[in-house]
Design an enzyme around this catalytic site. Structure first.
Site, PDB file in Angstrom:
ATOM      1  N   HIS A  73      45.789  46.911  35.857  1.00 59.03           N
ATOM      2  CA  HIS A  73      44.252  45.843  36.228  1.00 59.03           C
ATOM      3  C   HIS A  73      43.120  46.706  35.309  1.00 59.03           C
ATOM      4  O   HIS A  73      42.192  45.678  35.073  1.00 59.03           O
ATOM      5  CB  HIS A  73      44.770  45.212  36.774  1.00 59.03           C
ATOM      6  CG  HIS A  73      43.891  43.807  37.168  1.00 59.03           C
ATOM      7  ND1 HIS A  73      44.140  42.455  36.711  1.00 59.03           N
ATOM      8  CD2 HIS A  73      42.296  43.610  37.791  1.00 59.03           C
ATOM      9  CE1 HIS A  73      42.679  42.018  36.990  1.00 59.03           C
ATOM     10  NE2 HIS A  73      42.123  42.749  37.528  1.00 59.03           N
ATOM     11  N   HIS A 125      43.473  35.772  36.136  1.00 64.14           N
ATOM     12  CA  HIS A 125      43.711  35.207  37.294  1.00 64.14           C
ATOM     13  C   HIS A 125      45.006  34.386  37.361  1.00 64.14           C
ATOM     14  O   HIS A 125      45.038  33.474  37.945  1.00 64.14           O
ATOM     15  CB  HIS A 125      42.692  34.345  38.114  1.00 64.14           C
ATOM     16  CG  HIS A 125      41.553  35.060  39.620  1.00 64.14           C
ATOM     17  ND1 HIS A 125      41.653  35.135  40.688  1.00 64.14           N
ATOM     18  CD2 HIS A 125      41.521  36.997  39.045  1.00 64.14           C
ATOM     19  CE1 HIS A 125      41.165  35.429  41.589  1.00 64.14           C
ATOM     20  NE2 HIS A 125      41.062  36.490  40.843  1.00 64.14           N
TER      21      HIS A 125
END
Length: 853
Positions: free
Chosen positions: A90, A139
């Protein structure tokens, strides 16, 4: 609120016996300390062979060995957590970097871009004085685990990215993808996600001006919740993140730090889902939009006063990311006293504080003389502000400085910040074309049975209009405030959201986000270009000039060679497309590990395109204008061929996915865009709608229903059947309504730009969609089919308010009362100072400008 936290909430008061587990084994690793004391650098030197749980934190054996080589010892517990966070997929982009370089290598010449890839968000200059910044991020995993908070904090995080560039956030958008619409888990996830987006954005006072809502079984168990925000700033107020200036003070501004979000990026966002996903709720952040609003206002006041030397938001990776990135960007070091961090839970360990992803926080770099004014501004807005460190010099011979963090006089971190922020592992992972792709592409939708008679076409139009992906999304969008702040000109369901930026001149922007996972599954290179083309076209048909791009690349596991092939092809396609269109990629996000077990989602590149208006008064809405005379003339722009593979018709009618996606020629997109911009300037077009999902039939349905205006249609006489004319999804097309008296000039203009243009009908006072020799459908019947789908699936909005994604409540069947009886059907905004009429609504008729031909 204070430069030194109260002892009741300070790390100095931490009690080792008060620690509690998070409830998720991998993040519990971050809590463990040693004999009631932190694991220090001194202890790390003296216990070199001590085993450490690096694999539980997502680090591979070779990565762990590299960390030991960098440090010359084993890492402390806090350092291990920091490396696991910053070297996660990430944060480090370790699997995507080798491909993302194409965006820089193929960047087209552009004089507008002030900040690009590598910054918190891209910044584009739109006038001599003003710039806008925009970005889209994901998200996804948090929103599956805890739908409300996952989606809410997704909005909060992207808004802080915009704020960190020096801009006032002015709007949000949300591209959403869920599993099958009738699946029980979709009834759990979707209401919570929608409520979270609306709850956070509405509380911030930001209009939600557009997005997508897509249903497909490929996203079952792994929904995609992408969030985009845009902000505006004076050009001279552009902010940077570098921690420059030796002796400058490091200030933590915003909410206090808690245990929420620990392990979010290293464990939750950088791994695939399995049966234990529900246990990961502690890894999801908890948002407070009211604190975010105070944070926004305090930061803007600090910017205007010139009190900030550098700034970075705290989102994924929390303090770890903010401290290392700011120091690494400047090549300086940093000394941090971690016990000064204001805490919500006094028992937190230093490792937890560094790993926490508590929301609504910013890291400021300020000069010593500006510290007192900064604290005063924070006090004024009721925001915590604490001096937690200082900038230290680089080492001898130009070597970057070190990040040294202490906890009550114990050194728990001593690392080169660049080793975390910039020097993580980079993988050129194996790539391999999916083994089933050849067979998939051979199974063409063009060979499927199709309707032939007028009655069959009529039934198909109604069924398509009622399908989850094409139906009315008012059930969702009426939960968002679209017109707060008073500068929304167009919003959902328009092709683009349009915002007025300068009330004096009418300067404004248009934004659209688009993607098509089915097209990308069939051909990721062409699928990415098609996503770019659709977003470009959506902006262009409003009359704006497309100028820049942001992207969110949603894919499965990078450890799967087939997924990496899809990713590499999609990036190549998007980079090539942006180069050809002259729209640089300003930034974005990569989201890997979107899969449950071994089943990856369809590759889903989501592309946002920004356009610029010199005057938003000339924007072109999608809905046909109620006729006052004989009606406007309806033209079809672009060329239609039989392209049904990957189409909405193939999926809705046959649950079929196969063949190759529509061909895309970006030269045609440029020509169409140039034509629409010129026609808008000349006042030749009253309405325009791009053709994409559902083809011409769906575009006509939406254009008619937008303002309850009928249409009399005569399909072109060519080699295509009526079915192909209505449901093909050929690219580079639009349907436009041209006022009488402007038709000759418009047709001549289309010819000048080389855009095929054929008249296919007129708008009508009679509330029907009539296709000559085929069918007639009353608009009331169309609206009933189009608008009833989501309320039947998910219940009324009032019911939703009490559910917020609660699984037990979501599993209950929707009530029998008619959906929407008590709901607000529309909201209008008067954007002129004259007395409003019934037509003076966003997206309504525009005054025809004098022709400049």
């Amino acid at each position: 609120m204070t430069s030194q936290p109260d002892t009741a909430t300070s790390g100095a008061a931490a009690s080792p016996s008060a620690k509690k587990p998070t409830g998720f084994a991998a993040t519990d690793v971050l809590i463990n300390e040693f004999a009631g004391a932190p694991d220090t650098v001194e202890r790390a030197f003296s216990t070199p062979e001590e085993l450490q749980p690096h694999t539980d934190l997502g680090l591979k054996d070779d990565e762990y060995e590299r960390i030991r080589q960098i440090l010359g010892r084993r890492p402390t517990a806090s350092e291990l957590a920091m490396y696991s966070i910053m070297w996660s997929e990430h944060c480090s982009y370790k699997s995507s970097k080798v491909h993302l370089r194409q965006f820089g290598e193929k960047t087209p010449p552009n004089t507008r871009m002030l900040a690009g890839i590598g910054e918190n968000a891209g910044v584009v200059q739109i006038s001599d004085e003003l710039a806008v910044t925009f970005k889209v991020e994901s998200h996804n995993h948090p929103s599956f685990v805890e739908p409300y908070q996952g989606a809410a904090t997704g909005v909060g995080g992207i808004v802080r990215d915009i704020l960190a560039m020096g801009a006032r956030p002015i709007a949000v958008m949300d591209p959403l993808r869920f599993g099958a619409a009738d699946h029980p888990d979709t009834a759990r996830v979707l209401p919570g996600v929608v409520a979270g987006i609306g709850g956070y954005g509405n509380c911030l006072g930001l209009p939600n001006i557009g997005g997508e809502i897509v249903f497909d079984p490929t996203y079952q168990g792994n929904p995609l919740v992408n969030a985009l925000s845009i902000g505006v700033l004076p050009v001279e107020r552009l902010q940077h993140k570098e921690a420059a200036g030796v002796g400058n003070i490091v200030v933590l501004l915003g909410a206090r730090t808690g245990r929420d979000g620990i392990g979010g990026v290293s464990v939750l966002a950088s791994a695939t889902f399995d049966e234990g996903a529900e246990q990961r709720r502690p890894s999801v952040q908890v948002g407070d939009p009211f604190m975010e609003k105070l944070l926004i206002e305090s930061c803007l006041e600090l910017y205007d006063a010139g009190l900030v030397a550098g700034i970075q938001d705290l989102g994924g990776a929390g303090l770890t990311c903010a401290l290392t990135e700011t120091a690494a960007a400047a090549g300086t070091g940093m000394r941090v006293w971690l016990e000064r961090v204001p805490l919500r839970e006094a028992s937190m360990s230093p490792t937890e504080i560094l790993a926490s992803e508590s929301q609504e926080r910013m890291l400021l770099i300020v000069t010593p003389e500006n510290l007192a004014p900064v604290l005063a501004v924070a006090e004024k807005w009721g925001v915590w502000a604490t001096a937690i460190g200082e900038v230290t010099p680089a080492e001898a011979e130009g070597t970057p400085g070190r990040l040294v963090i202490t906890w009550n006089d114990h050194i728990v971190v001593d690392v080169p910040p660049g080793s975390l922020a910039d020097d993580g592992p980079v993988y050129a992972r194996p790539i391999r074309e999916p083994g089933d792709l050849i067979l998939l592409q051979a199974d063409r939708a063009e060979t499927l049975p199709r309707p032939n008679t007028g009655d069959e076409l009529r039934e198909t139009v109604l069924r398509m209009a009622a399908s989850p992906n094409l139906c009315d999304k008012t059930w969702v969008t009426e939960q968002y405030d679209r017109y707060v702040l008073g500068n929304t000109v167009l919003a959902q369901p328009e092709d683009s959201g349009v915002l007025r930026i300068d009330e004096r001149t009418g300067l404004g922007v248009a934004l659209s986000v688009d993607g098509n996972g089915r097209f990308a599954r069939l051909d990721p290179y062409e699928g990415a270009k098609l996503a770019l083309a659709e977003a470009f076209r959506n902006v262009a048909v409003t009359g704006a000039e497309p100028v820049a791009v942001t992207d969110c690349l949603n894919f499965g596991s990078p450890e799967d060679p087939a997924v990496m092939w899809q990713f590499a092809e999609a990036v190549r396609g998007l980079a090539d497309g942006c180069q050809q269109l002259g729209t640089p990629v300003t930034g974005g996000n990569v989201s890997f590990y979107n899969q449950t077990g071994a089943a990856a989602i369809h590759p889903t590149p989501v592309v946002g395109v920004l356009g610029v208006f010199d005057d938003v008064a000339r924007r072109v809405p999608m809905g046909f204008v109620p006729p006052t005379g004989d009606g406007d003339l309806i033209y079809l722009l672009g060329e239609t061929t039989c392209e049904l593979s990957g189409s909405e018709w193939a999926w809705v009618t046959h649950a079929h996915l196969g063949g190759r996606p529509p061909k895309i020629d970006l030269v045609n997109e440029q020509r169409l865009g140039a034509l629409m911009q010129r026609a808008s300037q000349a006042g030749h077009v009253a309405a325009a709608h791009d053709l994409s999902d559902g083809g011409l039939a769906q575009a006509l349905v939406e254009s008619c229903l937008r303002r309850e205006v009928g249409a009399q249609i005569v399909l072109p006489e060519d080699d295509n059947t009526a079915f192909v004319q209505l449901f093909s999804e050929s690219a580079s097309r639009a349907v436009v309504a041209v006022p009488r008296g402007h038709d000759k000039a418009f047709v001549a203009l289309a010819s000048d730009y080389g855009v095929p243009c054929v008249q296919i009908g007129v708008t009508s006072r009679e509330a029907v969609l009539d296709v000559r020799d085929q069918f007639t459908i009353p608009l009331a019947e169309l609206r009933e089919a189009w608008s009833s789908t989501l309320p039947k699936l998910f219940g009324g909005v009032a019911e939703l308010a009490g559910r917020h994604g609660d699984p037990e409540a979501a599993a209950k069947p929707a009530g029998d009362s008619p959906a929407g009886e008590d709901s607000v059907r529309s909201v209008t905004l008067e954007i002129s100072e004259s007395t409003p009429s019934e037509d003076d609504v966003p997206g309504g008729p525009i005054e025809p400008a004098k022709s400049t031909d």
